[in-house]
Structures are given as C-alpha cells and as structure tokens.
Design an enzyme around this catalytic site. Structure first.
Site, mmCIF file in Angstrom:
data_model
loop_
_atom_site.group_PDB
_atom_site.id
_atom_site.type_symbol
_atom_site.label_atom_id
_atom_site.label_comp_id
_atom_site.label_asym_id
_atom_site.label_seq_id
_atom_site.Cartn_x
_atom_site.Cartn_y
_atom_site.Cartn_z
ATOM 1 N N CYS A 48 -11.613 7.912 17.060
ATOM 2 C CA CYS A 48 -11.898 6.163 16.838
ATOM 3 C C CYS A 48 -10.216 6.532 17.508
ATOM 4 O O CYS A 48 -9.263 6.375 17.091
ATOM 5 C CB CYS A 48 -11.831 5.369 15.849
ATOM 6 S SG CYS A 48 -13.538 5.600 15.223
ATOM 7 N N ASN A 94 -9.473 4.499 12.485
ATOM 8 C CA ASN A 94 -9.196 6.020 12.903
ATOM 9 C C ASN A 94 -8.865 6.509 11.916
ATOM 10 O O ASN A 94 -7.627 6.794 11.733
ATOM 11 C CB ASN A 94 -8.403 5.807 14.397
ATOM 12 C CG ASN A 94 -8.716 7.569 14.509
ATOM 13 O OD1 ASN A 94 -9.753 8.015 14.618
ATOM 14 N ND2 ASN A 94 -7.377 7.960 15.502
ATOM 15 N N GLY A 95 -9.216 7.532 11.296
ATOM 16 C CA GLY A 95 -9.355 8.544 10.057
ATOM 17 C C GLY A 95 -11.152 8.476 9.726
ATOM 18 O O GLY A 95 -11.763 8.451 10.285
#
Length: 512
Positions: free
Chosen positions: A2, A101-102
């Site tokens: 992302c 993100n992740g």
C-alpha cells in the site's frame, strides 16, 4: 502493498493528498481513500478503484480542511471489499483515522486481546482495523485530562510492544494533528518532508520520496525504525525513538520491484540500486559464460529497464526495447487469479518483431514470482522470431512467501519453491536461466551512507527478521493466499456489495 500519505498544511490539503496518491498509485491499485479534518469535523471519501476513478470533483469539494491523510491499497490481509478500503476511523478516544502499509504477523492474537481485554469492536477482517484499535486503546491509557505530544508518542511505543510485523502508519487525531510511525525493524518505508509557504511551514509524510518531490516538499529524512513522529495542527514536530528497536532491516524487495526508481528510501537511491543490480548480474553472466553469444539485451517493462541497461553496457552488447507496454493494464503478479494473469500478459505487452528476428536474446526481468508471466513472454519472443531466448532475473529465486506486506502468493504457487534453477528454466521455457545471487543483491542495494544493518530478504532466504513466523502461520497463510481462496473471497464480496457506487463518503462530528 500500500501507499500512505499525511499532510499538515496552511491551506486546504485535499488536492495535495490526491496528487501524492497518484504518485504512489504503483503501490496499490485496488482502492483509494482520503480523510480530512476541519473545525472538529471529519470528511472522508474512499472506494475501490484507481485514484482518478475514486475521486471526482464533487468528492474533492467535500474534503475540506488543512489536515488530512490518504491511502492506496492492494490487499495483503482481509479481502478486497470496499468496506476494508482505508483509512479506518474510530470515534473513541478523540476521533482517530488511520492508514497502514504492511502486514501484522500476530493479528489473530491481537484480535482476541482487542475484543476480550480492550473491549473494542472489530467490523472487518483487516489487520489495519486491529492496529487502529490497539493505538486507540493505548492512546486512551496514556492520556488523562488532556492529550499531550508525550502521551501520543508513548502510545506508539505501547503499540510497538503489542504489534509484530512490518508496518508504516499514518494516523490523524481530530483537532490535534498527524502521527506517523514505523515498525521497530523498519521493514516498510516512510519518509517525511517540509515545504515553506508564506503562512508558515507545511509538513508531509509518505511511503516514498517521489510523493514529496511531486508537491515541492523537501525530503528531510526517513522515519527511523520504531520512531514515532507527531505533527500538531500548527506544523510543530515532536518525535521519539523506540527504546527497544532491535535492528534496521528494511525490505529489499522495495528496491527490486515496488518502489519507483526516482524515489529515495532509507537514504538509498532506488535508481542507483537497480543500476548496481545490473552490474552484479552482468558480472555473474560473464563468469558463467565468458564467451556468450548474446546479440541483444531486452528488458521486460518497466521495472527491469534500469538493470537491463547496465547489463547490456557491461556485456558490451546492444540494448533494445523489444516489448511495448499497454500502460492501462495493472501489474500481473498481484492480479487475483491465474487465468486473469495469463490473459493480462498478452493485453499488456506486444513484441517488436525486428528486435527478435534471428537473434539470441537476453531478456532481463526484475524477478520471477509465479513464472506465468515469464513463460508467456518467452513464448512471445520465440513467436517474434528469436533464435535463442535467455532469461535473467535481477533478483534471486523467490522461494518463500513475504509476510510483511507484499502479497506474494502461497509458497506452492511460487515457481522456484522446491525446484532447482534448471527445473524453473524448463518450466518457463528458457534456453538458459540465470538468477542474481543474494549476496550480490545486498551489495547492489546497500550503500555506506545508509545506517542499515541488513535487509529483510525473507522471500529469497526464508529467514524472517521478526523471528516469530511459525510453520503453522505459514500454513495458514498458504490457505489464505492461494488463488482459489482469493476467487472465493472476491465472489463473496461481489454478492454482498453488488456494484453500488453510492457509498464511501461520510461527515463525522468529532465532539470538539
């Protein structure tokens, strides 16, 4: 994978966040979202689709305020449902929006603790919602009568104590400002920058420096592993390091494939790293075949171009563009479903016959994941008249799933998993296949000006830097990431949501 962005400005930030997201579109093409805040009110628009399709003029006009965050998404946990598009929001305490993100590797344990011990409600299967509720709970514990920068930074440290995995986060606390932080290993990237205006400084955080460049922000630095950064509504910056940070090990696949070449992350130029990948790869080719018969080097657009140019230079052979790309087709290895990927390759690329006819061609790609795309491209080269087709990967063989935020498939769907290089060569149909060595890749990416201790190279080595990725977790991941499971989830989502495009907008009073 992302992309995230957060801006504290001196004027409306809606257009700036939109522009930043378009420059991070390569990091996620499934969904996009923006949340802004003005006078204690939250404004949001999010939906499935590309940035340009999610936000129209009517949406942008409603996104009022000088503070906001944005997100582009490709799902690695949860589903592709519009209900799981980010940012997420909880109203207690204070009103918090969060984008991530992740991927967390202890999500199931956290879900149990969040619902049973923290007594908070979860409405989706997304690990981002879990992370948001952990942060909200810890923020409530740290703050008493007033919310101070110290309390916010301490809440982030408590999040690190509870969460494990790779994550870069941007959050907005309504009426207070923006918080950004990064996992203690620094696996996922996030940078911050500043832009001077007549009314004072504006500050921004984003997944990659290219988003800052596009908006005229000066890159200040990367957020350090475990560091928490708070920017209040006046643009003042507060930060603190996580005392238990153990290592600086960013994901090396960012440099191989995901990051844009014009980005600088972890004080490393992605473009220069890919040039050095080409140098290392050419060196291996010359060691193994000093009397090679390669006539031309041709890249697989787009990510491999930089490495391929350097391979051709080092080998002393011609570099040519042999494939023309349709830029309106998305990335194939992250597309849901094998048949969709196969069909997409032909729609995505077209061969220029005169560059292949009667030649021994070396095709250079950034990596080989499933092998489906490589096989199709090699067939296209032969159909265009290539005499021999050699294939070189600027990365080592991908033999293990990525658990920290890149949706690499189930291990059984990785073409190199459990196979030798020669067996992969036969499967994709190359006359010769050569992979980059892992040590050479690390040498290509690393630079003395970076404080990096090592890299997370788990998809190549099978060694996971958080140290808590068990066999049972990988088996569960195998079931979730298999193409068959994704097809079933997508069918369920379509039946539940239909094609209604009316949703995705809210205006929330924060109570301030």
């Amino acid at each position: 994978m992302c992309g995230i962005v957060g801006i504290v400005g001196q004027s409306a930030v809606n257009q700036s966040i939109y522009d930043a997201l378009t420059n991070l579109q390569h990091r996620g093409q499934d969904a996009a979202g923006i949340m802004t805040e003005e006078a204690g009110h939250l404004f949001m628009r999010k939906s499935n689709g590309l940035v340009r399709d999610v936000f129209h003029q009517r949406h942008m006009l409603r996104l009022r305020g000088n503070v906001g965050i944005g997100h582009v998404r490709y799902p690695t946990a949860g589903s592709a449902s519009m209900s799981e598009a980010q940012p997420f929001y909880v109203n207690s305490p204070y009103g918090i929006c969060l984008a991530h993100n992740g991927n967390l590797v202890n999500t199931e344990e956290l879900k149990r603790l969040v619902t049973q011990s923290d007594r908070r409600h979860l409405n989706t299967t997304s690990d981002t919602e879990v992370l948001l509720n952990v942060f909200a709970h810890e923020l409530g514990r740290q703050s008493s009568n007033s919310l101070t920068p110290e309390a916010i930074l301490n809440a982030v440290a408590a999040v690190h104590d509870r969460c494990s995995g790779g994550y870069a986060v941007v959050a907005m606390i309504i009426g207070y400002g923006i918080v950004a932080f990064r996992d203690p290993h620094g696996i996922r990237p996030v940078v911050m920058g500043v832009r001077q205006t007549d009314n004072g400084p504006e500050r921004m955080v984003a997944s990659e420096s290219v988003a800052l460049d596009a908006l005229g922000f000066e890159l200040e630095r990367d957020i350090r592993p475990g560091e928490a950064v708070f920017i209040n509504v006046n643009g003042e910056l507060f930060s603190s390091d996580y005392e238990k940070s153990t290592s600086y090990t960013p994901c090396i696949f960012e440099f191989v494939y995901f990051a844009r070449p014009d980005s600088i992350i972890d004080n490393l130029s992605v473009y220069k790293a890919r040039l050095r990948m080409g140098e290392q790869l050419a060196g291996k080719i010359l060691r193994q075949r000093p009397n090679h018969d390669i006539d031309v080097v041709i890249p697989i657009p787009d990510t491999s171009r930089t490495a391929a140019v350097q391979v051709a230079h080092e080998l002393g052979v011609k570099y040519r563009e042999g494939f023309i790309k349709n830029r309106y087709i998305g990335r194939t290895f992250i597309m849901p479903g094998q048949e969709e990927r196969k069909a997409s390759v032909r729609r995505k690329l077209n061969a220029i016959e005169l560059e292949f006819l009667g030649k021994n061609v070396l095709l250079v790609d950034d990596s080989i994941v499933r092998g489906t795309t490589s096989q199709q491209i090699i067939n296209m080269a032969r159909e265009a008249g290539a005499k021999k087709v050699y294939f070189a990967s600027a990365a080592p063989a991908v033999r293990h799933p990525n658990v920290y935020g890149i949706d690499m498939p189930a291990a059984s769907e990785l073409v190199a998993n459990g196979r030798t290089d020669e067996e992969v060569q036969d499967i994709i149909g190359a006359d010769w296949l050569i992979y980059q060595d892992l040590d050479a890749l690390v040498q290509a990416v690393h630079h003395k000006n970076a404080a990096i201790e090592a890299f997370d190279s788990s998809c190549f080595s099978g060694k996971y830097v958080t140290g808590n990725v068990s066999k049972s977790y990988l088996e569960k991941l195998e079931l979730e990431r298999a193409d068959s499971a994704k097809v079933m989830r997508d069918a369920r989502v379509l039946s539940e949501e239909g094609d209604d495009d009316a949703g995705g907008e809210i205006q929330v009073a924060s109570g301030l």
